[in-house]
Design an enzyme around this catalytic site. Sequence first.
Site, short mmCIF file in Angstrom:
data_model
loop_
_atom_site.label_atom_id
_atom_site.label_comp_id
_atom_site.label_asym_id
_atom_site.label_seq_id
_atom_site.Cartn_x
_atom_site.Cartn_y
_atom_site.Cartn_z
CD GLU A 1 -2.78 1.21 2.45
OE1 GLU A 1 -3.54 2.20 2.57
OE2 GLU A 1 -2.71 0.29 3.28
NE ARG B 1 3.41 -8.01 10.97
CZ ARG B 1 3.18 -7.12 10.02
NH1 ARG B 1 4.17 -6.40 9.55
NH2 ARG B 1 1.96 -6.94 9.54
CE LYS C 1 3.71 0.48 4.36
NZ LYS C 1 2.81 0.45 3.19
#
Length: 560
Positions: free
Chosen positions: A35, A262, A272
């Site tokens: 994104e 992850r 982020k």
Amino acid sequence: MSTEEKSLNFIEQIIEEDLKNGLSADKLRFRFPPEPNGYLHVGHASAICLNFGLGIDYNAPVNLRFDDTNPSKEEQEYVDAIKRDVEWLGYKWDKECYASDYFQQLHDWAVELIKKDKAYVDSQTSEEMAQQKGTPTTPGTDSPYRNRSIEENLDLFTRMKNGEFEKGTHVLRAKISMGANNMLMRDPIIYRIMHAHHHRTGNDWCIYPMYDWAHGESDYLEQISHSFCTLEFLPHRELYDWFLNQIYDPTKVRPKQREFARRNLSHTVVSKRKLLQLVEEKHVTGWDDPRMSTISGMRRRGYTPASIRNFAKTIGIAKRDNLIDVSLLEFCVREDLNKIAPRVMAVLDPVKLVITNYPEGQEEWLEAENNPEEEVMTYRKVPFSKELYIEREDFQEEAHKKFFRLTLGTEVRLKNAYIIKGESVVKDENGNITEIHATYDVDSKSGSGTEASQRKVKGTIHWVSIPHAKEAEVRIYDRLFTNESPDKDKEVDFKEFINPNSLKVIKGFVEPSLVTSKELDHFQFQRLGYFCVDRDSTPENLVFNKTVGLRDTWAKISEQ
């Protein structure tokens, strides 16, 4: 896959099983779907290496697809940064795609859902929707708008698209089941109203698809065979498949979502939102601050693409989240730089050394090897003169027996030069040493082949010639956070753990060959660590970033 024997990770096992069950190898296609709402970080680097690595191993194309469905947070700057990072890591994508490429098709499919009575416009507030959604242990309740007629839903959805309503007045929801065990299946939102300028489509759209709607359908449109996500998307898989079921054509490849863990990195954050906080609140100088966990920050600090790829390979792919010690990443960086970084001399805490018996005004250009790891050895010339800088810690007026550097009355070798002997010191009024006086053995020049040159002395120290030395700004970086998991405790603001000593700026001196160095050139400052040229550097004002030390000093600290 390669024919050489190797153990397969569970992702590769999934692909191999699909190939055995009839999926044609030429139908394999992967994607990396960031994104564009921030810069990529070390976690993304692992995902990049996974997807593009599979593309290389299976000789399959990999798309770079931007999930640009939220224009309020997305910018072209982030798109450009992401492309730069992927290329810098050494990968090439097959197609550059955007979810916004499919806005019309996604809209048209949503209309079809309405016509099949599988979607409806809900006019509740977000608070009301949250309340009627229930809890993991209690079912939700139907929206009072759930049984609107198809005609009314089509009319409202068209007017939403045309911009007739304010943000938050309506959403389009899939009609699945408010009693589903998986709360994501309780009539999830497909579209919301947003009057925001999109970095690619401008003001063409007033409604934007939710990630879950855009993700699987974009995979399907691109004919992605395997859609690999991190573990937090595991609950989304059921919805991913439900959405695909509504539009799937059996003659085409059906994408398969599968999840991997992850990999969190110690002493940093990889959210982020939190990284943006650090930037906006000026705890760092920007997204590419060398203390950041972003790929841009790691590049500026001097980490190499090969070291990051090797790190991703070393930690591998797992099914369970875990914390990776940043020392492992630094080990991979150190290992790569050891092979490629030229050895040069720099002095970062200088004290003046005067060789009293060296001829006044004389200078020599001595031969120095660039990197002993090179297959074909190369050399450069370094200037030598009567007055030198050495590291202050390399001299002790009164030293203990295990101190093998310069002291009064003992000998050391100056790297690539002569053997010298400490004779005396000059001090200021406060007792601080301002000059060290030494004599040199004129016949002991390194590489000269003389008997004196082959004498063994216990210590070798580095130096730079004062008349030739170039002053440089050197930025010494440490961990950005003092805690290995700064955002683990939800009750404590992660910024409480910011290391106040994460950056120290000093003035040092380097040999003159570094004047011609370019941004991101790597060097080993002998006996000090690995450094790279910062983008702020000019031939007149040299700037170096410390990439990593020669050894893992944090391991020693943590053992104390």
